[in-house]
Design a protein around this motif. Structure first.
Motif, PDB file in Angstrom:
ATOM      1  N   UNK A 212       0.859  -1.185   0.000  1.00 24.46           N
ATOM      2  CA  UNK A 212       0.000   0.000   0.000  1.00 24.46           C
ATOM      3  C   UNK A 212       0.890   1.229   0.000  1.00 24.46           C
ATOM      4  N   UNK A 213       0.435   2.256  -0.681  1.00 26.47           N
ATOM      5  CA  UNK A 213       1.239   3.472  -0.685  1.00 26.47           C
ATOM      6  C   UNK A 213       1.044   4.214   0.632  1.00 26.47           C
ATOM      7  N   UNK A 214       2.141   4.639   1.210  1.00 20.99           N
ATOM      8  CA  UNK A 214       2.105   5.449   2.438  1.00 20.99           C
ATOM      9  C   UNK A 214       2.472   6.872   2.027  1.00 20.99           C
ATOM     10  N   UNK A 215       1.477   7.740   2.075  1.00 18.66           N
ATOM     11  CA  UNK A 215       1.709   9.120   1.642  1.00 18.66           C
ATOM     12  C   UNK A 215       1.591  10.133   2.771  1.00 18.66           C
ATOM     13  N   UNK A 216       0.714   9.852   3.682  1.00 13.80           N
ATOM     14  CA  UNK A 216       0.494  10.774   4.798  1.00 13.80           C
ATOM     15  C   UNK A 216       0.351   9.930   6.059  1.00 13.80           C
ATOM     16  N   UNK A 217       0.711  10.503   7.182  1.00 12.81           N
ATOM     17  CA  UNK A 217       0.449   9.776   8.418  1.00 12.81           C
ATOM     18  C   UNK A 217      -1.005  10.023   8.784  1.00 12.81           C
ATOM     19  N   UNK A 218      -1.819   9.010   8.682  1.00 14.90           N
ATOM     20  CA  UNK A 218      -3.248   9.190   8.922  1.00 14.90           C
ATOM     21  C   UNK A 218      -3.753   8.093   9.863  1.00 14.90           C
TER      22      UNK A 218
ATOM     23  N   UNK B 163      10.872  -1.857  -5.461  1.00 13.58           N
ATOM     24  CA  UNK B 163       9.427  -1.829  -5.211  1.00 13.58           C
ATOM     25  C   UNK B 163       8.946  -0.402  -4.978  1.00 13.58           C
ATOM     26  N   UNK B 164       9.717   0.345  -4.187  1.00 15.30           N
ATOM     27  CA  UNK B 164       9.383   1.739  -3.894  1.00 15.30           C
ATOM     28  C   UNK B 164       9.319   2.545  -5.194  1.00 15.30           C
ATOM     29  N   UNK B 165      10.297   2.351  -6.069  1.00 14.60           N
ATOM     30  CA  UNK B 165      10.329   3.127  -7.312  1.00 14.60           C
ATOM     31  C   UNK B 165       9.188   2.727  -8.241  1.00 14.60           C
ATOM     32  N   UNK B 166       8.871   1.446  -8.274  1.00 16.94           N
ATOM     33  CA  UNK B 166       7.740   1.004  -9.104  1.00 16.94           C
ATOM     34  C   UNK B 166       6.450   1.651  -8.624  1.00 16.94           C
ATOM     35  N   UNK B 167       6.299   1.672  -7.303  1.00 18.16           N
ATOM     36  CA  UNK B 167       5.090   2.252  -6.733  1.00 18.16           C
ATOM     37  C   UNK B 167       5.034   3.758  -6.979  1.00 18.16           C
ATOM     38  N   UNK B 168       6.158   4.405  -6.854  1.00 21.63           N
ATOM     39  CA  UNK B 168       6.223   5.858  -7.041  1.00 21.63           C
ATOM     40  C   UNK B 168       5.817   6.226  -8.472  1.00 21.63           C
ATOM     41  N   UNK B 169       6.337   5.467  -9.429  1.00 16.22           N
ATOM     42  CA  UNK B 169       6.011   5.740 -10.829  1.00 16.22           C
ATOM     43  C   UNK B 169       4.535   5.476 -11.094  1.00 16.22           C
TER      44      UNK B 169
END
Lengths: 165, 446
Positions: free
Chosen positions: B49-55, B95-101
């Motif tokens: 799952x993408x982690x973008x904000x602390x929620x 994995x991080x870069x794949x998700x970022x793209x």
């Protein structure tokens, strides 16, 4: 406690937008299902009535019966405006004619809204389909309101009296 | 877990076409439900799952790591409820870069560019999958059947006996068997810092010789991370044209990068896929395909091309190091055409070569061409062998040895693009001819 269900928010929630709701069972695990419409009955103006497919909602309905704890998220797809409401008195209701009557308009409006994203109408109608005998209704009194529109502010608690997001 | 359904068969649900919902619970039993912008397939037992904000979702999973996701197949509307357990967060790597793209594509598709910023990829183990009852549409069939296409391509590539034959066959397999209209093959340069286009299909100009820095855009990130990068919605920040312009404006690599040769490519691709071509641990090249259609490249196509590129990588490696049974090249007299002399200027500083004042190429390919023209002027020879060139240039450019064949292919394609009077023609295994349709005058400077 003041109900956060003011007229502007009530109008937003019942404007046929995307709905998911979750419940936590006695095992402490949360599970969720997609809602198929929302209305506020005139005789119980502080409660939201959420329409759902009973076969799809089975574990969620079980959790609601166990704890009554519920969270529901409402999202207007084309604007991303999103709110989450939470309550502790969720319960299963018997489905009446007025509940069933919102399903047709709900599906029509969701199909129209999702055209913005080129989502094919047959897909939306299939996703939101439910046989007439398979509806269930969950009702609850919203006690807490959170802004959930994507961004760093998502999740912030909104004061009672806040209108549509 | 229901062994009849695995995440392998549900990857279509994870493309981000329709947002999934996630339910978590705080330790006191209060549920939380929200939409997730990206759920990514990791393997048959894991999703990210993408982690973008602390929620609240994040706060909950750190305290109570089990969550439930409701997702939908964007073609059939089939719904699945999956139970997942949080394991760890990755903040760099493949994995991080794949998700970022991928997130950049989803952000752009949903009008959220500038809002989404990936802080981490949260890895979860899939504990259970439940298929929800309800109506479904028949599955969509998009593109050719992939396994037969892969099989036909593997068979065709096995017949290749030279690097340029391999490159041509690879391109035609992608075109014919996989119906991929826009493709580029980029080789890694000697220093491992840049990629240069050696072949392309589906564009007005081949762009042979155009360069992309490693780490920039979809292609550059795929090369740096050695992982496929796939985006199925338009994502302006990953368009390599723009990425490279920005890089040049920042001044990095500005002096070294080939900027005179324009990159081919769609101005605003809607789907992009870059697959690194590896031989073992060694990065050989990157395949890039693009389309003006959204959602054109799925997980299964990515898998098929990763498998195909594995074969291409080893074949490239084997064919590049083949010296062939050449012996010494015969000193055949040159057949030079008639007409006004073609003025060839060479600048030693960067090995750039100009033909009648028009820029042709620089760097290693420029040095090769200059060497051939000098040899031709001195001895009249027009027939050469890769081996003698490797031995000779290898003294000055030791790093070139492994890359000579690819550089020759690039040079011959660039000449075909830019000059009808000067050609490099293959005459046999490891042999080629410098064909001059006009006399040349050589002017070396610097």
């Amino acid at each position: 406690m003041t109900s956060p269900l003011n007229p502007a928010l009530a109008a937003f929630l019942t404007s046929h937008i995307s709905i998911h709701f979750a419940a936590t069972g006695t095992n402490g695990m949360a599970t969720l299902v997609r809602g198929l419409g929302c209305r506020i009955a005139p005789e119980a103006p502080t409660r939201l009535r959420l329409l759902v497919s009973r076969p799809q909602a089975e574990p969620v309905l079980r959790a609601i019966e166990e704890t009554g704890r519920i969270a529901a998220v409402f999202n207007e797809p084309e604007s991303h405006r999103t709110v989450q409401l939470k309550g502790i008195d969720a319960r299963l209701e018997s489905v009446d004619q007025c509940d069933q009557a919102i399903h047709g308009p709900y599906v029509d409006e969701m199909s129209r809204r999702l055209k913005v994203f080129d989502t094919p109408e047959p897909l939306v109608r299939t996703l939101l389909a439910c046989a007439p005998g398979e509806f269930a209704v969950v009702s609850f009194t919203p006690q807490e309101l959170f802004g959930q529109t994507p961004g760093p502010q998502a999740g912030a608690r909104l004061p009672a009296g806040t209108g549509a997001p | 877990m229901n062994r009849l359904i695995s995440m392998d068969s549900l990857r279509n649900c994870l493309e981000g076409v329709v947002p999934s919902g996630i339910a978590t619970s705080s330790p006191d039993g209060t549920p939380n439900v929200t939409y997730i912008s990206q759920l990514m397939y990791v393997d048959q037992d894991h999703v990210a799952l993408s982690f973008q904000f602390f929620n609240k979702t994040r706060e909950n999973i750190l305290a109570n790591p089990q969550a439930t996701v409701l997702m939908m197949d964007p073609d059939t509307a089939a719904r699945y409820r999956i139970t997942i357990r949080y394991l760890r967060t990755e903040t760099s790597g493949a994995l991080f870069e794949r998700m970022k793209a991928k997130l950049a594509g989803i952000a752009s598709q949903t009008g959220m560019t500038g809002v989404f910023r990936l802080l981490g990829a949260d890895i979860y183990r899939v504990l259970a999958i439940e298929a929800l009852p309800g109506r479904e549409l028949p599955p969509a069939e998009i593109g050719p059947a992939l396994l037969p296409a892969l099989r036909r391509s593997v068979d065709a590539l096995r017949e290749c006996r030279s690097l340029d034959g391999l490159i041509d066959t690879f391109g035609s397999c992608l075109e014919r068997h996989f119906a991929l209209d826009h493709q580029m093959l980029l080789m890694v340069d000697e220093g491992g810092q840049r990629l240069y286009i050696v072949a392309s299909r589906g564009y007005a100009s081949s762009g042979a010789g155009a360069e992309i820095p490693v780490g920039v855009g979809v292609i550059g990130v795929a090369a740096r991370e050695r992982t496929p990068i796939r985006i199925i919605f338009p994502a302006a920040e990953y368009a390599y044209g723009r990425a490279i312009r920005e890089q040049i404006e920042k001044g990095e690599l500005a002096d070294e990068l080939e900027t005179e040769i324009p990159l081919p490519g769609l101005a605003e691709p809607s789907s992009q896929l870059a697959v690194p071509i590896l031989a073992g641990e060694r990065l050989m090249a990157v395949l890039y395909i693009e389309s003006d259609q959204q959602c054109r490249f799925g997980y299964d196509l990515e898998d098929a091309l990763v498998a195909l590129c594995a074969q291409v990588g080893f074949a490239m490696c084997a064919l590049q190091s083949t010296t062939g049974e050449e012996g010494a090249a015969p000193a055949a007299p040159a057949a030079v055409g008639q007409g006004a002399a073609l003025r060839v200027r060479h600048f030693g500083r960067d090995n750039s070569v100009f033909l009648d004042d028009e820029y042709l190429i620089k760097g290693v390919a420029g040095a090769i061409l200059w060497k051939l023209l000098r040899e031709h002027a001195d001895s009249g020879r027009s027939e050469f062998s890769n081996r003698e060139l490797r031995l000779d240039l290898g003294l000055k450019l030791p790093e070139l040895c492994d890359n000579l064949d690819a550089r020759l292919i690039l040079l011959s394609r660039r000449l075909a693009d830019r000059c009808e009077h000067l050609r490099i023609e293959k005459t046999g295994r490891g042999r080629f001819r410098l064909a001059l349709a006009r006399p040349v005058v050589l002017e070396g400077e610097g």
